[in-house]
Design a protein around this motif. Structure first.
Motif, PDB file in Angstrom:
ATOM      1  N   THR A 562       8.213 -22.286  30.356  1.00 23.97           N
ATOM      2  CA  THR A 562       8.972 -22.110  31.035  1.00 23.97           C
ATOM      3  C   THR A 562       9.660 -23.574  31.176  1.00 23.97           C
ATOM      4  O   THR A 562       9.612 -24.791  30.797  1.00 23.97           O
ATOM      5  N   ARG A 563      10.930 -23.739  31.913  1.00 21.06           N
ATOM      6  CA  ARG A 563      11.659 -24.106  33.222  1.00 21.06           C
ATOM      7  C   ARG A 563      10.791 -25.281  33.412  1.00 21.06           C
ATOM      8  O   ARG A 563      10.549 -26.713  33.669  1.00 21.06           O
ATOM      9  N   PHE A 564       9.803 -24.918  34.812  1.00 18.20           N
ATOM     10  CA  PHE A 564       9.233 -26.257  35.547  1.00 18.20           C
ATOM     11  C   PHE A 564       8.085 -24.807  35.311  1.00 18.20           C
ATOM     12  O   PHE A 564       7.787 -24.265  36.478  1.00 18.20           O
ATOM     13  N   ALA A 565       6.826 -25.661  35.678  1.00 20.89           N
ATOM     14  CA  ALA A 565       5.690 -25.073  35.769  1.00 20.89           C
ATOM     15  C   ALA A 565       4.891 -26.102  37.135  1.00 20.89           C
ATOM     16  O   ALA A 565       4.772 -26.870  37.401  1.00 20.89           O
ATOM     17  N   SER A 566       5.054 -25.278  37.931  1.00 24.35           N
ATOM     18  CA  SER A 566       4.915 -25.462  40.072  1.00 24.35           C
ATOM     19  C   SER A 566       3.707 -24.498  39.921  1.00 24.35           C
ATOM     20  O   SER A 566       2.861 -25.604  41.476  1.00 24.35           O
ATOM     21  N   GLU A 567       3.228 -24.176  39.599  1.00 25.37           N
ATOM     22  CA  GLU A 567       1.184 -24.178  39.367  1.00 25.37           C
ATOM     23  C   GLU A 567       0.678 -23.726  37.905  1.00 25.37           C
ATOM     24  O   GLU A 567       0.894 -22.458  37.624  1.00 25.37           O
ATOM     25  N   TYR A 568      -0.138 -24.065  37.682  1.00 23.99           N
ATOM     26  CA  TYR A 568      -1.735 -23.882  37.014  1.00 23.99           C
ATOM     27  C   TYR A 568      -2.954 -24.487  37.066  1.00 23.99           C
ATOM     28  O   TYR A 568      -2.851 -25.546  37.972  1.00 23.99           O
ATOM     29  N   GLY A 569      -4.320 -23.273  36.984  1.00 27.17           N
ATOM     30  CA  GLY A 569      -4.757 -24.301  37.425  1.00 27.17           C
ATOM     31  C   GLY A 569      -6.354 -23.130  36.644  1.00 27.17           C
ATOM     32  O   GLY A 569      -5.978 -22.257  36.379  1.00 27.17           O
ATOM     33  N   PHE A 570      -7.441 -24.338  37.188  1.00 31.91           N
ATOM     34  CA  PHE A 570      -8.730 -23.033  37.029  1.00 31.91           C
ATOM     35  C   PHE A 570      -9.667 -23.597  37.472  1.00 31.91           C
ATOM     36  O   PHE A 570      -9.223 -25.187  38.190  1.00 31.91           O
ATOM     37  N   GLN A 571     -11.030 -22.583  38.285  1.00 31.70           N
ATOM     38  CA  GLN A 571     -11.852 -23.511  39.156  1.00 31.70           C
ATOM     39  C   GLN A 571     -12.648 -24.514  38.407  1.00 31.70           C
ATOM     40  O   GLN A 571     -13.561 -23.943  37.373  1.00 31.70           O
ATOM     41  N   SER A 572     -13.232 -25.257  39.303  1.00 34.13           N
ATOM     42  CA  SER A 572     -14.752 -25.855  39.320  1.00 34.13           C
ATOM     43  C   SER A 572     -15.546 -25.844  40.681  1.00 34.13           C
ATOM     44  O   SER A 572     -15.132 -25.315  41.429  1.00 34.13           O
ATOM     45  N   LEU A 573     -16.801 -26.324  39.708  1.00 27.84           N
ATOM     46  CA  LEU A 573     -17.265 -26.604  41.035  1.00 27.84           C
ATOM     47  C   LEU A 573     -18.062 -28.043  41.641  1.00 27.84           C
ATOM     48  O   LEU A 573     -17.511 -28.909  40.523  1.00 27.84           O
ATOM     49  N   PRO A 574     -17.522 -28.120  42.907  1.00 28.36           N
ATOM     50  CA  PRO A 574     -18.083 -29.581  43.014  1.00 28.36           C
ATOM     51  C   PRO A 574     -19.315 -30.109  42.649  1.00 28.36           C
ATOM     52  O   PRO A 574     -20.001 -29.426  42.742  1.00 28.36           O
ATOM     53  N   SER A 575     -19.357 -31.120  42.895  1.00 27.10           N
ATOM     54  CA  SER A 575     -20.348 -32.050  41.822  1.00 27.10           C
ATOM     55  C   SER A 575     -21.613 -31.341  43.312  1.00 27.10           C
ATOM     56  O   SER A 575     -21.518 -31.917  44.533  1.00 27.10           O
ATOM     57  N   SER A 652       6.886 -29.759  25.631  1.00 26.00           N
ATOM     58  CA  SER A 652       8.076 -28.485  25.762  1.00 26.00           C
ATOM     59  C   SER A 652       8.973 -28.948  25.941  1.00 26.00           C
ATOM     60  O   SER A 652      10.179 -27.891  26.262  1.00 26.00           O
ATOM     61  N   ARG A 653       9.243 -30.162  26.858  1.00 25.33           N
ATOM     62  CA  ARG A 653      10.582 -30.746  27.097  1.00 25.33           C
ATOM     63  C   ARG A 653      11.108 -30.911  26.252  1.00 25.33           C
ATOM     64  O   ARG A 653      12.612 -29.895  27.028  1.00 25.33           O
ATOM     65  N   ASP A 654      11.961 -31.018  24.953  1.00 26.91           N
ATOM     66  CA  ASP A 654      12.714 -31.003  24.150  1.00 26.91           C
ATOM     67  C   ASP A 654      13.004 -29.811  23.315  1.00 26.91           C
ATOM     68  O   ASP A 654      14.534 -29.763  23.230  1.00 26.91           O
ATOM     69  N   LYS A 655      11.925 -28.956  23.286  1.00 28.10           N
ATOM     70  CA  LYS A 655      11.911 -27.575  22.734  1.00 28.10           C
ATOM     71  C   LYS A 655      12.396 -26.828  23.972  1.00 28.10           C
ATOM     72  O   LYS A 655      13.261 -25.630  23.178  1.00 28.10           O
ATOM     73  N   TRP A 656      12.197 -26.697  25.155  1.00 28.69           N
ATOM     74  CA  TRP A 656      12.361 -25.477  25.542  1.00 28.69           C
ATOM     75  C   TRP A 656      12.900 -26.311  27.198  1.00 28.69           C
ATOM     76  O   TRP A 656      13.458 -25.235  28.172  1.00 28.69           O
ATOM     77  N   HIS A 657      13.076 -27.212  27.098  1.00 29.00           N
ATOM     78  CA  HIS A 657      13.598 -27.600  28.482  1.00 29.00           C
ATOM     79  C   HIS A 657      12.401 -27.856  29.559  1.00 29.00           C
ATOM     80  O   HIS A 657      12.845 -27.661  30.910  1.00 29.00           O
ATOM     81  N   THR A 658      11.547 -27.538  29.748  1.00 32.76           N
ATOM     82  CA  THR A 658      10.520 -27.780  30.615  1.00 32.76           C
ATOM     83  C   THR A 658      10.316 -28.930  30.975  1.00 32.76           C
ATOM     84  O   THR A 658      10.151 -30.154  30.476  1.00 32.76           O
ATOM     85  N   MET A 659      10.816 -29.482  32.383  1.00 31.42           N
ATOM     86  CA  MET A 659      10.649 -30.444  33.082  1.00 31.42           C
ATOM     87  C   MET A 659       9.577 -30.612  34.181  1.00 31.42           C
ATOM     88  O   MET A 659      10.099 -31.555  34.748  1.00 31.42           O
ATOM     89  N   GLY A 660       8.896 -30.223  34.186  1.00 34.92           N
ATOM     90  CA  GLY A 660       7.894 -30.363  35.869  1.00 34.92           C
ATOM     91  C   GLY A 660       6.342 -29.323  34.961  1.00 34.92           C
ATOM     92  O   GLY A 660       6.207 -28.582  34.400  1.00 34.92           O
ATOM     93  N   ALA A 661       5.475 -29.984  35.963  1.00 30.53           N
ATOM     94  CA  ALA A 661       3.872 -29.478  35.327  1.00 30.53           C
ATOM     95  C   ALA A 661       3.216 -30.733  37.073  1.00 30.53           C
ATOM     96  O   ALA A 661       2.277 -31.114  36.625  1.00 30.53           O
ATOM     97  N   LEU A 662       3.253 -29.260  37.921  1.00 29.77           N
ATOM     98  CA  LEU A 662       2.215 -29.797  39.554  1.00 29.77           C
ATOM     99  C   LEU A 662       1.335 -28.702  38.849  1.00 29.77           C
ATOM    100  O   LEU A 662       1.162 -27.545  39.485  1.00 29.77           O
ATOM    101  N   TYR A 663       0.732 -29.387  38.852  1.00 26.68           N
ATOM    102  CA  TYR A 663      -0.952 -28.502  39.090  1.00 26.68           C
ATOM    103  C   TYR A 663      -1.300 -27.614  40.202  1.00 26.68           C
ATOM    104  O   TYR A 663      -1.526 -28.584  40.460  1.00 26.68           O
ATOM    105  N   TRP A 664      -2.395 -26.732  40.293  1.00 26.43           N
ATOM    106  CA  TRP A 664      -3.258 -26.152  41.258  1.00 26.43           C
ATOM    107  C   TRP A 664      -4.204 -27.350  41.160  1.00 26.43           C
ATOM    108  O   TRP A 664      -5.324 -26.605  40.419  1.00 26.43           O
ATOM    109  N   GLN A 665      -4.847 -27.803  41.964  1.00 26.32           N
ATOM    110  CA  GLN A 665      -4.197 -28.163  43.154  1.00 26.32           C
ATOM    111  C   GLN A 665      -5.096 -29.830  43.323  1.00 26.32           C
ATOM    112  O   GLN A 665      -5.924 -29.886  42.848  1.00 26.32           O
TER     113      GLN A 665
END
Length: 884
Positions: A562-575, A652-665
């Motif tokens: 991706t050029r910019f990942a503005s959402e990605y994530g996985f669930q967990s339970l709270p403590s 992937s910054r240099d090989k695909w110009h990926t320039m952002g990683a903002l995980y959810w949430q």
């Protein structure tokens, strides 16, 4: 006020002594000193004191009518509140002097949502948008002495249903697992207030922001819009001043003073006189310009790249009879979203770039997504919680947060802290995961909303992008809500709302390149394809959202480019400690309990967590501590999934110009399973501790390129190159704290790069089930965290020993109001994901979730406002780790 501003005031007032000038006054309707508010329901069976700012749920809780709304099943048990009709009644006194003013304006900064406003028996308005500021001319309705204000609120659930009957837009309702309400897309209210897959439904009503009556004679300054542009060696400031005036006055003579304190204790002051025609009393614009030498200010930088100098800008407006002023703190920086063709010699030669260039540098955005802090909007602006969460983002090297489109425009305090901390804001407009109506009433209120909010917030240097919606382009193209049969209709409505209506407003106020129609989307390519791209997730353009709950997400080959990942994530339970604040019975602490099922709003959520865990970890269903371990392992799994995916994007910054990683949430809205890295209440999950490492400015990052072959990246997010560094690779057996092999590599890395070393690590000769790799960096004046690579799933590793763990606590040092205790964990074997807790003590560990590979397995600090003996703390510390 700053001392220099007081001096300016004296000078300005001195020059105006020939006029009878007085500052306009306000009667606060938010203060119990001046107004008494009550709340009652439709049939009069409930009548309690009310608060402004406030809301029906918070007032009913304070009065003891309902309990803590976030406990147990109270989101459903108190739903009757959302279906009743509620009236807020306020009584207040107005003086003869106040009514002597030519103008009396009633201002509501936030009314949630459908209210009939009455003043002394006179109807003022029917409101329909919680996000806008409502201003009314009430001079003719006020009287000296006691006055009565009444806001009669309609049920938002019923209002949404009524509008849907006339202006239906898909979807019909949320999934049943949400325990939510339907048709929130019909109304301009926080979309998540009707529920989401991580939050409960509390469709509240109330006066959720402050309110006041303003008294003045001619005109006041409501707000300003500050535009600045770098031209050669100067900054050109254009200050657009928005005046509100006496509706009876057609021509207004005003003098505008603007002054700003610069470096070297300099003050720049500009004055200009205007004769302007009032526009029915609202939003008359006058413009004043400033030119500032680049030598008189310092650049504002995102977190991790430099300082965040802010400069006090005051603007005062004088008329023949009154004055008013606005104060903003501004920063000087250049930011642009760059979407240009990828270089022909690049490995990703198709498509467009998508990155933020800040002060001339292409910077990688590292961060997360922000949801409302509380489901009740009057609590969502709480300053202590805001500061705690934003400070937590800074502490783990984040430089951007995306304010997600199903929530709110955040508080002025939120954006002020982002300015101070260097957190750039990607601001979604509050439209999310739905189609939206385009009837004239809806579009009219959207125009007012967007105009007001962009003007009010634009001057913050932290805000770098406005986006029209969350996931609506992808939803329409992907037929998420069975819209294919009406695709052309919905496409036309989509364009009418986000392109024809909103886009010109934002770009007129802010200029070109300030507005992204949708996220995710292909940016300029989506526009070229008629705003609904054939594939809004095309990796060659724009930004993407990516969720995959069934693949092995500890394997980076899972993830698409991706050029910019503005959402990605996985669930967990709270403590468990967080859960205990909401669960009411011992039997709640089971995955099969009604409570656990009720709190999991994501369809098949627990199944997906278990599927992901089972790919890499082993947990026996018959374990007597199954639930406790499931909670802990879910946080391990989440942390490792997001670590793997984030490092893939950084690599992937240099090989695909990926320039952002903002995980959810980033944060949570209640105590429930979610994608968050910080639990409701502020406790860090393992994910947030891991973020401190995988977002580090300099990181050695491994990647398996084929079975048994590991590539090594040196990630450098600094503005300077890395020269003559040494990468240390230690190969360990699981049964020993002594590496069986150590290799070193000399490495350099350009500034702002993701450099892959020529040398690879070949493990094919080893039994990969019995080994793992540790990576570290040695370089002058660079602090880089260690990193690890596990060749095989941890459920199948061989040789891991059950450790002996000893905890030691040193005498504390006082740091401000806190005590900082050094905590050391000594081990006699490799320990995976060593997790420390301090039972029943309010405080936090600075680091946690350790991979212990040395006898001193972990060193961290525990910070608390509670003073105690080291031994007392040691006895309170418990630990967990992964073992099978």
């Amino acid at each position: 006020m700053k001392a220099f501003a007081k001096v300016i005031y004296v000078l300005v007032v001195w020059t105006q002594l020939n006029h009878s000038i007085s500052a306009f006054t306000k009667l606060s309707l938010s203060s119990s000193k001046y107004v008494s508010w009550t709340l009652d329901n439709k049939n009069g069976s409930i009548k309690v004191p009310a608060s402004v700012p406030g809301g029906v749920y918070s007032d009913l809780m304070k009065a003891g009518i309902i309990g803590d709304i976030l406990k147990g099943f109270n989101d459903v048990k108190t739903r009757w509140v959302a279906y009743d009709e509620w009236t807020f009644t306020g009584t207040f006194n107005v003086t003869e002097d106040q009514l002597g003013s030519a103008v009396a304006r009633l201002v509501f900064h936030g009314v949630d949502t459908f209210a009939r406003i009455m003043l002394n028996g006179n109807m003022l308005d029917l409101t329909n948008n919680m996000f806008v500021r409502y201003v009314y001319d009430v001079k003719q309705h006020l009287k000296v002495g006691l006055n009565e204000m009444e806001l009669k609120f309609r049920s938002p659930v019923e209002a949404a249903k009524t509008r849907s009957d006339h202006h239906f837009a898909a979807p019909d309702c949320v999934p049943p697992e949400y325990n939510g309400e339907c048709h929130v897309n019909q109304i301009r209210k926080m979309q998540a207030s009707f529920s989401w897959d991580w939050g409960p439904a509390f469709p509240s009503v109330g006066i959720w922001k402050p309110a006041e009556i303003e008294f003045y004679d001619v005109a006041i300054l409501r707000t300003i819009n500050v535009k600045y542009e770098k031209r050669d060696a100067f900054w050109d400031l254009k200050i657009i001043n928005y005046l509100e005036s006496n509706m009876a006055t057609k021509t207004i003579n005003v003098t505008v003073h603007a002054w700003i304190k610069l470096e070297g204790n300099q003050t720049l002051h500009v004055e200009k006189e205007f004769n302007v025609e009032s526009k029915d009393g609202l939003y008359t614009e006058v413009v004043i310009d400033m030119k500032i030498s680049e030598n008189d200010v310092r650049l504002w930088w995102p977190n991790g790249y430099g300082d965040q100098p802010l400069y006090d800008l005051f603007v005062a407006v004088y008329t023949v009879k009154d004055y008013s002023q606005v104060h903003k703190r501004i920063g000087f920086r250049t930011v642009k979203l760059v979407q240009t063709p990828v270089a022909a010699n690049s490995s990703a030669s198709q498509g467009l770039t998508f990155y933020f260039e800040v002060n001339g540098y292409p910077l990688f955005m590292k961060g997360s997504n922000w949801i409302p802090q509380h489901v009740l909007p009057e609590y969502s602006y709480e300053k202590s919680r805001t500061k705690q969460l934003l400070k937590a983002a800074v502490d783990v090297h984040m430089n951007m947060l995306r304010v997600w489109g199903g929530g709110l425009y955040e508080s002025e305090y939120f954006y002020e802290l982002c300015d101070e901390y260097g957190i750039m804001i990607w601001q979604d407009l509050p439209f999310a995961c739905s189609m939206y109506p385009v009837d004239s009433d809806f579009l009219d209120t959207v125009r007012l909303e967007v105009t007001q909010k962009v003007i009010d917030l634009q001057s913050h240097p932290s805000i770098v992008l406005w986006a029209g919606n969350n996931e609506n382009e992808a939803a329409l193209r992907g037929n998420w809500y069975s819209t294919n049969s009406d695709f052309n209709k919905y496409k036309a409505e989509y364009i009418q709302l986000y392109v024809t209506t909103i886009k010109p407003i934002v770009e007129t106020l802010l200029g070109p390149n300030s507005y992204l129609v949708s996220s995710p989307g292909n940016g300029l390519e989506s526009e070229a394809e008629g705003y609904i791209a054939l594939n809004p997730y095309d990796p060659h353009f724009g930004d993407t959202h990516y969720y995959n709950y069934v693949a092995d997400n500890w394997d980076e080959s899972t993830f698409p480019l991706t050029r910019f990942a503005s959402e990605y994530g996985f669930q967990s339970l709270p403590s468990l400690s967080t859960m205990k604040k909401a669960a009411e019975k011992p039997e709640d602490f089971s995955l099969d309990s009604e409570y656990s099922k009720h709190r999991q709003h994501s369809p098949n959520g627990y199944t997906f967590i278990k599927v992901q865990m089972d790919k890499r970890l082993h947990l026996d269903k018959n374990d007597t501590s199954y639930f406790e371990k499931f909670v802990f392992y879910s946080q391990i799994s989440q942390a490792m999934v997001i670590k793997t995916q984030t490092e893939f994007y950084r690599q992937s910054r240099d090989k695909w110009h990926t320039m952002g990683a903002l995980y959810w949430q980033l944060n949570d809205i209640w105590q429930a399973p979610s994608w968050s890295g910080i639990e409701y209440g502020g406790k860090w999950k393992m994910l947030h501790y891991f973020a401190k490492r995988f977002f580090a400015p300099v990181l050695v990052s491994p990647a398996q390129v084929s079975p048994g072959v590991v590539a090594v990246y040196l990630l450098n997010d600094r503005l300077v190159p890395i020269i003559n560094a040494t990468i240390i690779v230690d190969v360990y057996r699981w049964d020993s704290l002594t590496p069986i092999m150590t290799r070193t590599f000399q490495a350099d890395a350009p500034a702002l790069s993701a450099s892959r070393l020529k040398d690879e690590i070949n493990l094919w000769k080893n039994n990969t089930s019995s080994i793992f790799i540790k990576f570290s960096l040695r370089a002058e004046e660079i602090d880089s965290p260690v990193n690890y690579f596990f060749p095989k799933p941890l459920k199948s590793i061989e040789g891991l020993q059950k450790p002996q763990i000893s905890i030691y606590v040193r005498k504390p040092k006082k740091v401000g109001r806190e005590y900082r205790y050094k905590v050391v964990a000594r081990v006699d074997a490799v320990v995976l994901f060593l997790w420390l807790e301090a039972e029943n003590i309010t405080g936090y560990f600075e680091d946690n979730g350790f991979i212990a590979t040395t006898p001193v397995g972990a060193q961290t600090y525990f910070r608390t406002k509670t003073q105690m003996k080291p031994e007392e703390l040691r006895q309170k510390i418990t630990y967990q780790y992964y073992f099978h």
